[in-house]
Design an enzyme around this catalytic site. Structure first.
Site, PDB file in Angstrom:
ATOM      1  N   HIS A 144      12.325 -14.402 -25.153  1.00 15.78           N
ATOM      2  CA  HIS A 144      12.822 -15.488 -25.998  1.00 15.78           C
ATOM      3  C   HIS A 144      14.082 -16.085 -25.384  1.00 15.78           C
ATOM      4  O   HIS A 144      14.926 -15.376 -24.831  1.00 15.78           O
ATOM      5  CB  HIS A 144      13.129 -14.978 -27.404  1.00 15.78           C
ATOM      6  CG  HIS A 144      13.148 -16.060 -28.424  1.00 15.78           C
ATOM      7  ND1 HIS A 144      14.201 -16.959 -28.544  1.00 15.78           N
ATOM      8  CD2 HIS A 144      12.237 -16.421 -29.374  1.00 15.78           C
ATOM      9  CE1 HIS A 144      13.938 -17.807 -29.512  1.00 15.78           C
ATOM     10  NE2 HIS A 144      12.763 -17.504 -30.039  1.00 15.78           N
ATOM     11  N   HIS A 145      14.205 -17.414 -25.503  1.00 11.89           N
ATOM     12  CA  HIS A 145      15.361 -18.116 -24.926  1.00 11.89           C
ATOM     13  C   HIS A 145      16.673 -17.666 -25.579  1.00 11.89           C
ATOM     14  O   HIS A 145      17.755 -17.820 -25.001  1.00 11.89           O
ATOM     15  CB  HIS A 145      15.182 -19.625 -25.104  1.00 11.89           C
ATOM     16  CG  HIS A 145      15.715 -20.433 -23.962  1.00 11.89           C
ATOM     17  ND1 HIS A 145      16.904 -20.138 -23.323  1.00 11.89           N
ATOM     18  CD2 HIS A 145      15.231 -21.550 -23.336  1.00 11.89           C
ATOM     19  CE1 HIS A 145      17.127 -21.028 -22.371  1.00 11.89           C
ATOM     20  NE2 HIS A 145      16.129 -21.885 -22.352  1.00 11.89           N
ATOM     21  N   ALA A 146      16.613 -17.103 -26.783  1.00 13.46           N
ATOM     22  CA  ALA A 146      17.827 -16.612 -27.432  1.00 13.46           C
ATOM     23  C   ALA A 146      18.457 -15.462 -26.654  1.00 13.46           C
ATOM     24  O   ALA A 146      19.658 -15.211 -26.765  1.00 13.46           O
ATOM     25  CB  ALA A 146      17.514 -16.168 -28.862  1.00 13.46           C
TER      26      ALA A 146
END
Length: 475
Positions: A136-138
């Site tokens: 995930h980009h988070a």
């Protein structure tokens, strides 16, 4: 996942919270082709012994406290739950590349990663000898995640050695020390004035893009809701040596200049094919690009990323810039695309547009919340034509365990753009993944061919130009 809170929980960064918004929910995919059949236990052993399983972001659940604020909470890692092993072909495509691309395209519009475990997975497609790292980009930006992934690999020439990151020269230019002549101070003042002018122009455009300014509709235009449409994925492959030949034809040109010249030329070719004689010469198509804002450019040493006070710290440390390319009918000088791209990118380099967008995004997230920041980013994407990113990968051949890596390719979840392009270089080759909304761009393989032919045409023109300059002058 709800929670009453824990004193050891860490809050997500503003950028991390942005990528959890439904309209901006982003997952990054890195596909690695392997030379030999995959030994599943060997790959698991490599991951188990890597720094990945000690990194706090890869060992934490994303939870929400009673106020709804997102936080990281450390948890135990069940490694098997992060591996998805598929032993049968994932599609009926004839070749591995098409099959893997179809699998990635389907993932790009899927429901995303489960919040019941840390937000990463590794998919092993045994029939296609391919491993897919899904995060995930988070957790971090492309530079952070690629640097982490490389920490799980080893150099082919030395099975015990980590990949070399390469030269990490500072962005700052200290030439001349503190002693400056009056002409140098004049040059500094002129540079400051140019920076201020370009930044003002680009900032105004950013504001207008949020409010109402939109690219003219073409055969590649997306829009609100297009992120939910089915996807197709194709690969355009380039040799870095070809790009280096092209950049020599224009003084002070860079590989990025060549890339955007190729994008401009390739899109012009494709639009000619789709709507011949229907577009105005010089029509502007605006791209959105992400720029690494760390003190060191390119991939980072993982030890630097782990330091809290490092200028190369882990996370999402990038700014957004708008990159215009222009439609021109075929038949013009191929190198003109490169020259126009260089002028545009030089202006961007003289501005602080990327830093401005990062600071404004941080301010909006901190002051108005993720909903407002998500709305602003969504508007900018809806009002532009494509996304482009370029990560400089390792230039030496690597292995996973003892299995040589044959290619590295990167793409992300779908966006309101009907066209997103992500390029990463590896061992002398650069592969660009072209993700499209198939109801708008039904022939991504042809679009990939347009980009490949654009570079080859520019190379032919560059070779002729370079020969002219290299020929000895007879007295």
């Amino acid at each position: 996942m709800g929670s009453l809170g824990n004193e050891n929980d860490e809050p997500l960064t503003p950028a991390g919270r942005l990528f959890l918004r439904p309209e901006m929910n982003q997952v990054i995919y890195c596909a690695m082709g392997l030379k030999y059949p995959i030994d599943v236990e060997s790959v698991k052993s490599q991951v188990r012994s890597s720094v990945m399983l000690t990194h706090p972001r890869f060992c934490s659940l994303m939870v929400r406290d009673r106020t709804g604020r997102e936080r990281w909470r450390r948890t135990h890692i069940d490694l098997d739950s992060h591996f998805i092993v598929l032993d049968r072909p994932v599609s009926d495509q004839d070749d591995d590349e098409s099959a893997v691309n179809q699998y990635l395209a389907d993932l790009s519009t899927s429901s995303g990663l489960s919040y019941d475990k840390p937000l990463w997975e590794i998919h092993l497609l045994l029939a296609h000898k391919c491993a897919i790292f899904r995060a995930h980009h988070a957790l971090g930006d492309g530079v952070s995640l690629m640097s982490m992934l490389l920490a799980c690999c080893r150099r082919e020439e030395d099975a015990d050695a980590l990949p070399r990151i390469g030269s990490l020269g500072s962005r700052r230019n200290s030439e001349g020390g503190n002693r400056r002549g009056w002409w140098q101070w004049g040059k500094v003042l002129w540079g400051f004035l140019m920076m201020s002018c370009f930044t003002l122009v680009f900032v105004v455009e950013f504001v207008l893009r949020v409010l109402w300014l939109r690219d003219r509709e073409t055969a590649i235009s997306g829009g609100a809701g297009v992120e939910l449409w089915p996807r197709m994925l194709a690969t355009a492959s380039f040799w870095l040596e070809d790009m280096k030949v092209v950049k020599k034809a224009v003084p002070s040109a860079t590989i990025n200049d060549v890339l955007f010249g190729v994008i401009s030329s390739g899109l012009s070719r494709y639009l000619d094919h789709r709507r011949s004689n229907a577009l105005q010469e010089g029509l502007r198509l605006t791209g959105v690009a992400m720029v690494n804002l760390r003190e060191q450019s390119g991939l980072q040493d993982l030890s630097d990323l782990m330091k809290d006070k490092s200028g190369s710290r882990w996370g999402n440390k990038f700014g957004m810039i708008l990159l215009p390319v222009y439609y021109h009918k075929s038949g013009s000088d191929p190198l003109q695309y490169l020259k126009r791209a260089k002028v545009m990118i030089d202006q961007k380099k003289q501005s602080v547009e990327a830093h401005f967008s990062y600071k404004i995004g941080y301010f909006v997230m901190s002051s108005l919340g993720s909903k407002a920041a998500g709305f602003l980013n969504y508007r900018i994407i809806c009002n532009t034509s494509f996304t482009i990113s370029n990560v400089v990968g390792p230039q030496e051949k690597l292995t996973v365990g003892t299995n040589p890596i044959t290619y590295m390719r990167v793409n992300s979840s779908s966006l309101p753009h009907a066209l997103t392009m992500h390029m990463v270089s590896y061992a002398g080759r650069a592969d660009m993944q072209i993700l499209v909304a198939k109801n708008i761009i039904p022939d991504p393989e042809f679009l990939a061919k347009c980009f490949e032919e654009a570079l080859l045409e520019m190379k032919e023109a560059a070779v002729a130009t370079n020969k002219i300059y290299e020929e000895p002058v007879c007295s």
